[in-house]
Design an enzyme around this catalytic site. Structure first.
Site, short mmCIF file in Angstrom:
data_model
loop_
_atom_site.label_atom_id
_atom_site.label_comp_id
_atom_site.label_asym_id
_atom_site.label_seq_id
_atom_site.Cartn_x
_atom_site.Cartn_y
_atom_site.Cartn_z
N GLY A 74 -4.95 -2.02 5.04
CA GLY A 74 -4.07 -2.98 4.49
C GLY A 74 -4.76 -4.43 4.80
O GLY A 74 -4.89 -5.37 3.88
N ARG A 75 -5.32 -4.52 5.97
CA ARG A 75 -5.89 -5.69 6.52
C ARG A 75 -7.19 -6.03 5.90
O ARG A 75 -7.93 -6.98 6.16
CB ARG A 75 -5.88 -6.02 8.04
CG ARG A 75 -6.51 -4.64 8.78
CD ARG A 75 -5.91 -4.97 10.26
NE ARG A 75 -6.63 -3.80 10.89
CZ ARG A 75 -5.85 -2.34 11.03
NH1 ARG A 75 -4.76 -2.39 10.55
NH2 ARG A 75 -6.38 -1.50 11.82
N GLU A 111 10.31 -5.03 4.33
CA GLU A 111 10.30 -6.45 4.15
C GLU A 111 10.09 -6.25 2.85
O GLU A 111 10.65 -7.13 1.85
CB GLU A 111 9.63 -7.08 4.98
CG GLU A 111 9.53 -7.16 6.34
CD GLU A 111 9.28 -6.25 7.30
OE1 GLU A 111 9.00 -5.12 6.66
OE2 GLU A 111 9.12 -6.53 8.35
N GLU A 140 -4.86 -6.63 14.78
CA GLU A 140 -4.15 -5.14 14.29
C GLU A 140 -5.29 -4.16 14.49
O GLU A 140 -5.24 -2.93 14.70
CB GLU A 140 -3.58 -5.23 12.87
CG GLU A 140 -2.47 -4.15 12.78
CD GLU A 140 -2.05 -4.16 11.36
OE1 GLU A 140 -2.73 -4.04 10.26
OE2 GLU A 140 -0.48 -4.58 11.49
N LYS A 150 0.80 -1.36 0.10
CA LYS A 150 -0.02 0.04 -0.09
C LYS A 150 0.78 1.04 -0.02
O LYS A 150 0.74 2.17 -0.75
CB LYS A 150 -0.87 0.01 1.14
CG LYS A 150 -1.65 0.97 1.53
CD LYS A 150 -2.92 0.99 2.42
CE LYS A 150 -3.48 1.92 2.68
NZ LYS A 150 -4.38 2.26 4.03
N LYS A 202 9.48 -0.90 14.40
CA LYS A 202 10.09 -0.63 13.15
C LYS A 202 11.21 0.54 13.08
O LYS A 202 12.19 0.63 12.65
CB LYS A 202 8.96 0.03 11.89
CG LYS A 202 8.00 -1.02 11.57
CD LYS A 202 6.95 -0.33 10.56
CE LYS A 202 6.05 -1.17 10.37
NZ LYS A 202 5.08 -0.52 9.22
N HIS A 249 -5.87 -33.17 17.72
CA HIS A 249 -4.79 -33.76 18.33
C HIS A 249 -3.48 -33.10 18.69
O HIS A 249 -2.61 -33.74 18.89
CB HIS A 249 -4.15 -35.07 17.02
CG HIS A 249 -5.35 -35.90 16.82
ND1 HIS A 249 -5.69 -37.17 17.31
CD2 HIS A 249 -6.31 -35.72 15.80
CE1 HIS A 249 -6.60 -37.64 16.85
NE2 HIS A 249 -7.21 -36.73 15.72
O1 F6P Z 1 3.47 -2.64 9.93
C1 F6P Z 1 1.84 -3.15 9.78
C2 F6P Z 1 1.32 -2.83 8.31
O2 F6P Z 1 1.47 -1.53 8.25
C3 F6P Z 1 0.06 -3.37 7.99
O3 F6P Z 1 -1.07 -2.73 8.81
C4 F6P Z 1 0.12 -3.42 6.76
O4 F6P Z 1 -0.92 -4.56 6.10
C5 F6P Z 1 1.44 -3.94 6.36
O5 F6P Z 1 2.09 -3.28 7.21
C6 F6P Z 1 2.16 -3.67 4.96
O6 F6P Z 1 1.89 -2.51 4.58
P1 F6P Z 1 2.31 -2.15 3.09
O7 F6P Z 1 0.96 -2.62 2.42
O8 F6P Z 1 2.25 -0.51 3.04
O9 F6P Z 1 3.48 -2.79 2.68
#
Ligand code: F6P
Length: 559
Positions: free
Chosen positions: A274-275, A219, A360, A213, A516, A391
């Protein structure tokens, strides 16, 4: 946005909350055995069946008064008005000053939803149409890679909301997916995730979708850079990026800076959390897997739940009921967790997806006005598919000291029928287990019943089950794209309901920031040529030193 009625000082001071507390004191010791004995029709009455879902909440520790009082609390917290505010596009994500309009992502083209006076529905459909055209080109082989080979592998790179929804949806809808294509997902900054995803793939046949987003997430950008290096090295030409990389983002500048042509970018909007974004262009991998028609079926399933949520009366409203039961279990039964137990292997990533959606969203400790809450908010969601969990951790759910409300999810039909030994098919065995677990949790087994089986006295306490453990069972005919959308929207809106009652912002996520921020300082300290002056606490300092030493020893061959 604060509670519409400023005279409402706080949740626990509301007369409706206090009425629930008094009621709980009375109903608390009540047993599900007694509730069922007193009302032989309970299992058929405490059910809502609508839009393809059958939701049995008769095994929750509630009676008619509980349900009435919960509805009165919902009204006191202005839930109906808050639902309308969301659908109207009000900026209910107050700490970020944003509208919350994932419902617009699945609105039919005939609807009109305004954000700052602009109708967003045509924008949504324009992106959907572009996604469909692109997916069709890839699936048909019209879109070729740099060397002229057709695309057979799709790797979606993202994390959190830009990963968990797409992974879950791909796994859930695998049966509807193109089996001659490979779909993989890379999220972790751990380089193993990327290395394992590409190790057996031909770069000439591999398309990367970079999903972010913000297009600033550490990452995702690290993995996207690794992917570009891997792809360009194999294809021997920087220009190949144009055929092997597309982006999904709200940040066109970031995408261009990375080197992806914005003609190959699929947008979405800041009013999609995002979620809550798996049904936006973040779901491009889902569409590539199941096709545009399947994706639109899924959107129709979401929309059916949106309509239900907006229009069904509170007492017959699936997300309202689920949300209010979650509040009851969390705040009155003091249950700290919820186990989500799909008896459907294709839903194996559903609990992981729900963890971000629920935690979240509702893992917050202050109200919309910034006051510290004096009640518990979001419970911990977790789970595994049945029967595997039986199990493993069900022991604790049956006989442990904590109450773990369970959501059982099952289907009338499997997508992979296999005969079972002794008649029926394996699906009957699966569903027998689902149904039996809810029964065992609710009714247990008394000491008398255990003794009557001839159990030695010393073992009686070990073999009895106190029961009275709450669960909800959700059934549907078959796992389809449509029903998946309906099921996800059920949880999305249930999370919203809980957030309204707790008076929190379910749509921000400030809690992810501190880690972060600290990692930025730490990485500089890890990679500095000589150990820098460390000014953390003694544990953090020692961990930095020890890691540097372990790494350096491993590299120099000392370890
Ligand atoms: O660190 C949490 C977050 O901001 C989430 O809310 C989001 O879904 C995820 O990181 C990824 O963010 P982006 O889509 O901006 O890479």
């Amino acid at each position: 946005m604060s509670r519409p009625d400023p005279t409402q000082a706080g949740l626990t001071t509301l007369p409706q909350w206090q009425a629930l507390q008094q009621h709980f004191a009375a109903i608390g010791p009540l047993q599900l055995r007694e509730l069922f004995a007193a009302d032989p029709q309970r299992g058929e009455r405490l059910v809502i069946e609508d839009i393809g879902l059958y939701l049995d909440y008769s095994k929750q520790r509630v009676d008619a008064d509980t349900l009435r009082l919960l509805r009165e609390l919902a009204v006191a917290c202005a839930l109906p008005q808050r639902i309308e505010a969301m659908f109207r596009g009000d900026k209910i994500n107050s700490t970020e000053g944003r509208a919350v309009l994932h419902v617009a992502l699945r609105a039919p083209a005939t609807e009109k939803i305004l954000v700052d006076g602009h109708d967003v529905v045509p924008d949504v459909h324009e992106v959907l149409d572009r996604m469909a055209a692109f997916s069709e080109r890839v699936r048909s082989g019209a879109w070729l890679g740099h060397t002229g080979k057709r695309i057979r592998n799709v790797i979606s790179i993202g994390i959190g909301g830009s990963d968990l929804g797409p992974v879950m949806a791909y796994e859930a809808l695998r049966d509807y997916s193109r089996r001659d294509m490979t779909f993989r997902f890379v999220s972790n900054v751990d380089s193993t995730d990327f290395a394992e995803a590409v190790r057996d793939l031909d770069a000439a046949e591999t398309l990367f979708i970079v999903c972010s987003k913000t297009f600033t997430t550490l990452e995702t950008l690290s993995n996207a850079h690794a992917a570009r290096a891997w792809s360009v090295a194999a294809l021997g030409d920087e220009k190949s990026v144009a055929k092997h990389f597309v982006a999904v983002s709200t940040n066109a500048d970031g995408v261009a800076k990375f080197g992806i042509d914005t003609a190959n970018m699929f947008g979405f909007w800041d009013w999609v959390g995002g979620r809550y974004s798996m049904d936006s262009s973040i779901g491009l991998s889902t569409m590539l897997a199941i096709g545009a028609d399947g994706f639109r079926e899924m959107l129709a399933g979401f929309h059916a739940m949106d309509e239900h949520f907006r229009h069904a009366p509170l007492e017959k409203n699936l997300p309202v009921l689920m949300g209010m039961l979650a509040v009851w279990n969390n705040n009155f039964l003091d249950a700290a967790t919820v186990a989500v137990l799909p008896y459907e292997q294709y839903l194996k990533r559903f609990p992981a997806y729900l963890q971000q959606l629920t935690m979240e969203s509702n893992g917050k400790h202050v109200t919309l006005d910034g006051a510290t809450v004096d009640y518990n908010t979001g419970p911990i969601y977790w789970g595994e598919p049945g029967t595997n969990g039986q199990h493993s951790f069900y022991q604790l759910i049956h006989q442990g000291t904590r109450i773990v409300p369970c959501d059982f999810i099952g289907f009338g039909q499997t997508l992979n029928p296999l005969p079972a030994q002794g008649g029926g098919d394996q699906h009957d065995l699966l569903m027998a287990n689902l149904i039996a677990q809810g029964e065992a949790l609710a009714f247990g087994k008394t000491a008398g019943e255990v003794r009557a089986e001839g159990t030695p006295e010393a073992l009686v306490p070990h073999r009895m089950f106190e029961g009275n453990r709450p669960s909800t069972t959700i059934l549907a005919a078959k796992l389809t794209p449509h029903i998946l959308g309906t099921l996800i929207a059920l949880y999305e809106h249930s999370v919203f309901v809980q957030g309204v009652i707790w008076d929190i912002d379910s749509f921000d996520q400030w809690g992810v920031e501190l880690g972060k921020q600290l990692a930025k300082t730490t990485i500089a300290e890890l990679v500095a040529a000589h150990e820098p002056k460390l000014a953390h606490d003694s544990s953090t300092n020692a961990l930095i030193r020890r890691y540097r030493q372990l790494r350096d020893d491993a590299i120099s061959g000392k370890a």
